[in-house]
Each structure stands twice: as C-alpha cells, then as structure tokens.
Motif scaffolding. Sequence first.
Motif: not given
Length: 373
Positions: A77-80, A59-75
């Motif tokens: 799902k992976m953890v689950r 995942h080539l992007e700024d880490i902050s995108v994973f703290t906000e939707e929709p990426n937060k939910d995608e992450l």
Amino acid sequence: MSNAPTLFTFFSGAGFLDLGFEDSGYKVSFVNEYHKPFMDTYIHSRRALQHPEPEFGYHLEDISVFTEEPNKDELSKMVRACRARNELIGFIGGPPCPDFSVGGKNRGSEGENGKLTATYVTLICQQQPDFFVFENVKGLWRTKKHREFFEEMKAMLREHGYSTTERLIDAMEYGVPQQRERIILIGFKNETLKNMNIPVENGTSLDDVFPWLNRIKYTKEQLQSIPFPTQDPFQEDGTLGKPVGVPDELTVEYWFEKNDVYQHPNANLYFQPRAGLAKFLVIPEGDDSKKSYKRLHRWRYSPTAAYGNNEVHLHPYKARRLSVSEALAIQSLPKAYTLPPDITLSNAFKTVGNGVPYLASRGIAETILDFLQ
C-alpha cells in the motif's frame, strides 16, 4: 518523472547510507532496522541534522515480516501510494555481512545473517521497486560457495524483471580517508528502463552503460601511486609535517580537523584500557600490520573502520584508542552527525563500524541520478 526518487530503506543501521542518498536529493519515506540501539541512533541523528521524519515511519522489526501477510500488503500500500504520485521508488540496504566475511563466521547463505540477503532479494522481487541498491562485503565474490549464492540471487532478480550492474568499490575512490572495499549491486526494472528510453534486453548486464566512474575522485591506479607515509616513531602529541603529494582529504588528520573531533559531542566516548598504557606507548604511528592494536598514521587513510573482534585502532599521536567522534570522521560523516549521549560504548563503535562511509554513499546516490537523467 521530475520528483526525486523515494526510498524505502532496510538494514538501515544508523542511517549513513540513507544520509548520503538524502543529501543527494532523494526522499527517505520508510526505514526498517532490527537492532534497537541502531534505530535509536538513526532517529537521534535525523533530529540533530533537522531532517524531516520519514512519511511511513520507522519499523523496528526483522525484515522477513514484510515478506508475509499482513505486513506484505501494508508495504505494498505504501509503495502504491508513492506510485500514485508518479514517484520513482528505490529500495536500498546492506544486509548484515559476517556470514560472508573472512573476519566473520563464513557460514554464507546458511548463516542467520546470510539468509537475510535472500530475504531482501525476495522483498525486492515481491514489491518491484523501480531500482534497488544492495551493499555487501567482497567475501561474497571471493569464495566459490558465496559466489554461487550471489549468482543465484542475481538470477532470481533477472527472472523478476531486473537488469543489474555491480562493482567492487573502495571508499577511498570517493574521497573517504578509509580503505574499505564493498560490493555494490544495483538493479533497475526493465520496464522503468524502457520508459526512460534505455534499450535493454531482458537479463543483460548494465555494466557497459552504468556510469560507475562518474563520481569517482581517485582511480585505483591513482591511489596506488600516492606516496603515503608508512611508519614514524610514536610521539605523544608530537608534530609531524605532511608529506608532499598526499591529498589532504585522504588523511585522518584532515578529517579530525574538519570535524573538530576534540570538541565534538562524542569526543569523550572511547574505551579505557584495562591494563596499563605501556602497550599504547610503543606502537609506532602508522603500524597497522597486526590484526589488533593498529595505530593510524595522521597523514594516511585508516584501515577499514571495523571495531569488533578485538580490532583495536589507536590514535596516531595520543596514547589511547580512537574516540567515537574520530571514528565518525573516518567514516566521512558531516560534523553535525552525532550519536545519542546515552549509547553504550560497544553499541557506539558497532554502529559506526557497520555503516557505509557517507561520501561513498553520496557518490553512489549521485551516480544513480546521473544514470536516471
């Protein structure tokens, strides 16, 4: 939980930290890095080492995108998905550190890089991995302002159900031929600890129970007593016997031989001087007293492998700067680890200098496994 822990890695750089964990039995499932040349190197090196591709990709992007939707939910799902397989989940990463370093801007938590530390902590609190590893420069401890910020981050982690332990490590303790001090903060979910029958009260430190010294090869006291040589006159391609009482593995010459640095695919990657060679011929072997133009000593460890800010490191007995293959050896990487042939010189040295020394990351990875078992 019999499965080896599954890792989500952030600020992954060229994967030195990840590789140490992976070679200790962990599974890398998710990789996040912002700087494309680092990510390209990570992917290239994995293929060169014949490691499997991460299950959830790069995942080539700024880490902050994973703290906000929709990426937060995608992450999530992976953890689950990993949880459903009864896997222990770890987040590991070392946010960029110039804002906390004396050599950098020293802007602390207000700087662009400093803010990334808070983002990483937010991500951990949101996704609740079983454990995390946070690596950074010792400047985070040394300055009052930075220390207060660090304590705030730990308080936030405690509030979200984590117990932590921290230590200022020196890479040399793990057999790396390089003096490099870094803060390592490790945290475990209280719930995970309870499931492992490790009694813990909310918010307590794990310093007394975490086996930090298990994988250390040399104590700080032992390191201080080793009779490393200081300086010898520079002799181009000259020979010099190894002093008695100096461990082989803590010398750059041992690693140059071990990694066959002159035949390595990255052997010819080094900066050519713009001016003449005069300066390269007069600095004694082992004179690393100045900020720049430090000449390494073959029978000693290297200073911190940082090659930015005009920090020029010279070969012990050749009239040139260090090559990429030599810098990789100083980072204690396996001989098979290579950088892409088309990488620019500045990106190559930035990549190597930013990484966690491989043997130190292995030592930390194995220490966590000791604790979990």
